[in-house]
Write an enzyme that holds these catalytic residues in place. Structure first.
Site, PDB file in Angstrom:
ATOM      1  N   GLU A   1      -3.330 -14.253   2.420  1.00 48.43           N
ATOM      2  CA  GLU A   1      -3.974 -13.499   3.485  1.00 48.43           C
ATOM      3  C   GLU A   1      -5.477 -13.758   3.503  1.00 48.43           C
ATOM      4  O   GLU A   1      -6.104 -13.820   4.550  1.00 48.43           O
ATOM      5  CB  GLU A   1      -3.706 -12.010   3.280  1.00 48.43           C
ATOM      6  CG  GLU A   1      -4.312 -11.148   4.370  1.00 48.43           C
ATOM      7  CD  GLU A   1      -3.644  -9.793   4.476  1.00 48.43           C
ATOM      8  OE1 GLU A   1      -3.184  -9.306   3.435  1.00 48.43           O
ATOM      9  OE2 GLU A   1      -3.592  -9.251   5.578  1.00 48.43           O
TER      10      GLU A   1
ATOM     11  N   SER B   1     -10.130  -4.256   1.452  1.00 48.72           N
ATOM     12  CA  SER B   1     -11.255  -3.927   2.334  1.00 48.72           C
ATOM     13  C   SER B   1     -12.482  -4.787   2.009  1.00 48.72           C
ATOM     14  O   SER B   1     -12.546  -5.431   0.958  1.00 48.72           O
ATOM     15  CB  SER B   1     -11.613  -2.455   2.169  1.00 48.72           C
ATOM     16  OG  SER B   1     -12.083  -2.239   0.849  1.00 48.72           O
TER      17      SER B   1
ATOM     18  N   SER C   1       0.820  -1.219   0.000  1.00 49.38           N
ATOM     19  CA  SER C   1       0.000   0.000   0.000  1.00 49.38           C
ATOM     20  C   SER C   1       0.847   1.259   0.000  1.00 49.38           C
ATOM     21  O   SER C   1       1.964   1.272   0.517  1.00 49.38           O
ATOM     22  CB  SER C   1      -0.897   0.037   1.237  1.00 49.38           C
ATOM     23  OG  SER C   1      -1.845  -0.979   1.185  1.00 49.38           O
TER      24      SER C   1
ATOM     25  N   GLU D   1     -15.160  -3.798   0.995  1.00 46.60           N
ATOM     26  CA  GLU D   1     -15.738  -3.297  -0.256  1.00 46.60           C
ATOM     27  C   GLU D   1     -15.043  -3.909  -1.472  1.00 46.60           C
ATOM     28  O   GLU D   1     -15.693  -4.253  -2.466  1.00 46.60           O
ATOM     29  CB  GLU D   1     -15.638  -1.763  -0.293  1.00 46.60           C
ATOM     30  CG  GLU D   1     -16.584  -1.059   0.682  1.00 46.60           C
ATOM     31  CD  GLU D   1     -16.222  -1.256   2.159  1.00 46.60           C
ATOM     32  OE1 GLU D   1     -15.035  -1.499   2.459  1.00 46.60           O
ATOM     33  OE2 GLU D   1     -17.134  -1.195   3.003  1.00 46.60           O
TER      34      GLU D   1
END
Lengths: 341, 399
Positions: free
Chosen positions: B242, B370, B127, B372
């Site tokens: 993950e 996320s 990120s 979303e």
């Protein structure tokens, strides 16, 4: 399971083709008898296939997918009761009659009549009692077959919102118990009834999983096809995310059901409460999927013509037949609190 | 797959070992970062020596090759013993290992994987301030100069980067074509000249994440995984680990921690409250469904039947259930949860400090893609709903 899962599913879909919703009651029953589904769970020494609940669950899932009538569920309960009653003299004869297509129905609501030699009371949620030769009456200490034309027995249809099933009340007013039709009494009866309850929960849960999956896919098809603002509704992220949530919810319910059926859960509750608790979670998931499905369909979801509401009504009925979600959550919470913390 | 009897034997073995070896009173002791590091390092070493640290690794590595059933037994028992979760080495044993196992050469694997077992720490440099959910918009630049790449840029939300020895680094080697196609995956030494880390203060008071500042950092070309421009594909292996593998352990942990909510309910005298009983009942079923989902997912993965999006379902489900778990504790505790008590550093998701746990639960609904983003993946990849048009533009350079 001895039978191959996919094979069983395929054979079910040959009669109950995906998308051919609300199959005719008589035709469905004839096909089910012809396919030998009633022999599926009958022990091999009685001429059946000796399958476990996993196999029945696959069939109920398929029946739920197409909103099939409920006679198979009631008849399968009767088969299980009779097959489990080792002291019943008429066991073999009756198994033969049931496999051969004679419809014996039973209450899906768990209600029973009272009495040992004469029965009085009302059984509710009895599928297709108008077509059945006998009703299986199961109280805690007595399991008996009662002919639907017995003196003192009356049958009345329950007008229900779910129009994919026909349910009846069977009222018994001092109906004599025919000793030759007593399937089981005492501790054995209690043990069989325990099994019947679990069978009912598994069937309702499987029906709910099949219905919810079919409805979610129907809803997504609709969102793909319906265009507004110059684009398919399926392109709107707000709607995509709601479908994704339903998919996750449904996969979770399916996983819980599968794991429970395989006896591999780690729920901190009594073994005897597990099937009911899982059923309730699954039926509640079906109701959530249905609630969203109607909303996602918009106006068309409110028309009688569209099948959306049929799934919803069936989902809501499933959610009460085996006990309400409120009650089951309390059972789980109470028991878990006793064991944890 | 092991038989039930074997699993029973393993359970007894692990339980006995934990009784003798699991750190006691570590929750009280973990009051600062220094103690946290000490506890984590010591516990990892013990588990690694006993062969319980990496049951999910392949059989040719020490401690690996455990069946799914065996892995579950180990995680369940560790949770049951209330031993610390391996937070410090989490990225090393999952993300780094999964990526190396899929993309590194045999030589690289032989060099790097044993070091993980010795305690070498990895972090993830993915990120950036302007590349979060839109990960492919990574801007950190890698310029090839002979045998090295020269890196300049900034990374953020890097878990435990302040302690890491190595970094899984996603960089941009080209700005031409699709933004995914210009990415490259490097293994960076955190001790290299030009690497600066700065821990990020979190709402809980913990510092689990850090920012990375990279100024003319040199990374050898030989430390590249996959080809130049293949970084996006390599990164998918990291992310998939993950979203999938870790969740078996985490959901087992969650189930093993339900007693904390039960304890909170009883502590407040709410155990006869029908509403609370139902809410707890619902949580118990949701946690069980989450475990079942993680379990089925791994069976599918092992059987090679995994579909793109399956892992997203497990991650989304876990993130939601974790929120519900912490929220019920928070609600039941009432005012007591509003009093700021010291946190347990590295206590994991379920420490019984309900406000901290609740806020910590966002780690799972935001990090690693996320909720979303997971919903996008589920709807597009599993449900076949269309992707948003790519030609959506605003004035200015989107990279």
């Amino acid at each position: 399971m001895k039978i191959d899962r996919v094979e069983l599913q395929d054979s079910a879909r040959r009669i109950f083709a995906e998308g051919a919703l609300m199959p005719d009651r008589d035709k469905s029953w004839d096909s089910i008898v012809e396919m030998g589904w009633l022999a599926l769970s009958v022990p091999e020494d009685l001429g059946g296939l000796g399958e476990e609940r996993e196999a029945l669950a696959i069939l109920h899932m398929e029946l739920g997918r197409v909103l099939a009538p409920a006679s198979f569920l009631a008849a399968a309960l009767a088969v299980e009761a009779i097959a489990g009653a080792e002291g019943f003299a008429g066991r073999e004869e009756w198994i033969g009659r049931l496999i051969g297509g004679e419809l014996v129905t039973a209450s899906l609501g768990g209600s029973a009549a009272e009495g040992e030699t004469a029965l009085s009371g009302t059984l509710d949620a009895v599928p297709d009692a108008d077509k059945a030769s006998h009703v299986l009456m199961a109280s805690e200490t007595l399991i008996v077959l009662v002919p639907t034309d017995a003196a003192g027995l009356s049958v009345a249809e329950q007008t229900i919102w779910d129009d994919s099933r026909r349910l009846f009340t069977v009222t018994l007013a001092n109906v004599a118990v025919d000793d030759a039709l007593v399937v089981s009494r005492g501790p054995e009866a209690a043990r069989i009834i325990e099994g019947l309850r679990e069978h009912l929960y598994v069937a309702l849960a499987a029906d709910s999983l099949g219905g919810a999956a079919a409805l979610l896919s129907l809803t997504i098809d609709y969102l793909q096809m319906r265009r507004q603002f110059g684009r398919p509704l399926a392109l709107f992220q707000a709607l995509k995310h709601r479908c994704a949530d339903l998919k996750a919810l449904l996969d979770g319910a399916q996983a819980l059901f599968d794991t429970s059926l395989a006896g591999r859960t780690g729920l901190p509750i009594d073994r005897g409460s597990e099937a009911g608790a899982v059923m309730s979670h699954v039926a509640n998931t079906y109701a959530t999927v249905a609630e969203e499905a109607v909303q996602l369909h918009g106006g068309i979801g409110l028309t009688a013509e569209h099948h959306c509401h049929r799934f919803q009504k069936r989902a809501l009925l499933n959610g009460v037949l085996g006990g309400t979600n409120d009650d089951w959550l309390q059972v789980v919470g109470k028991q878990a609190l006793e064991r944890l913390g | 797959m092991s038989g039930t009897a074997d699993l029973k034997g393993l359970r007894q073995e692990v339980r006995a070992w934990l009784e003798a070896n699991a750190p006691k009173d570590w929750r009280e002791a973990a009051t600062d970062q220094g103690r946290f590091l000490e506890i984590q390092r010591g516990w990892f070493r013990k588990l690694a020596d006993a062969g319980y640290a990496v049951p999910h690794w392949p059989a040719n590595w020490p401690g690996g090759g455990r069946s799914l059933g065996e892995q579950k037994v180990i995680y369940e028992e560790i949770a049951r013993a209330d031993a610390p979760r391996l937070i410090l080495t989490f990225v090393s044993t999952y993300h780094a290992a999964a990526t190396l196992l899929e993309w590194a050469s045999a030589e690289q694997q032989a060099e790097l994987l044993p070091r993980i077992l010795e305690g070498e720490l990895w972090c993830q440099g993915f990120s950036e301030p302007n590349a979060g959910s839109d990960l492919a918009a990574v801007k950190t630049k890698a310029e090839r100069r002979g045998d090295v790449y020269v890196i300049n840029g900034q990374k953020t939300w890097s878990t435990m980067a302040q302690y890491a020895d190595k970094c899984l680094l996603l960089v941009r080697t080209s700005s031409d074509g699709a933004k995914q196609a210009g990415l490259t995956f490097l293994l960076m030494d955190m001790r290299a000249k030009g690497v600066t880390t700065r821990p990020i203060d979190q709402v809980t008071g913990d510092e689990e994440f850090a920012e990375l500042f990279l100024d003319d950092v040199e990374v050898p070309v030989s430390a590249r995984l996959g080809g130049e421009g293949q970084g996006w594909q390599v990164a998918q292996s990291t992310l998939a680990s993950e979203r999938g593998l870790t969740l078996l352990e985490l959901s087992e942990r969650l189930r093993g921690s339900l007693w904390r909510v039960g304890q909170a309910i009883k502590g407040r005298g709410r155990q006869a409250d029908a509403g609370i009983q139902r809410d707890f009942g619902q949580l118990v079923l949701r946690v069980e469904a989450c475990c079942a989902l993680a379990d089925q997912f791994l069976l599918k993965r092992i059987a090679g039947e995994e579909k793109v999006g399956d892992a997203s379902i497990v991650k989304l489900f876990y993130a939601r259930v974790l929120r519900e778990f912490t929220k019920l504790g928070l609600r039941v505790e009432g005012m007591a949860a509003q009093l700021r008590e010291p946190i347990t550093y590295g206590g994991g998701q379920e420490t019984g400090n309900w406000m901290a746990d609740f806020m910590n639960s966002y780690a799972w609904s935001i990090a690693g893609g996320s909720d979303e983003i997971q919903r996008n993946i589920i709807s597009e990849r599993l449900l076949g709903m269309p992707r948003e048009p790519k030609d959506w533009k605003v004035p200015g350079n989107s990279l």
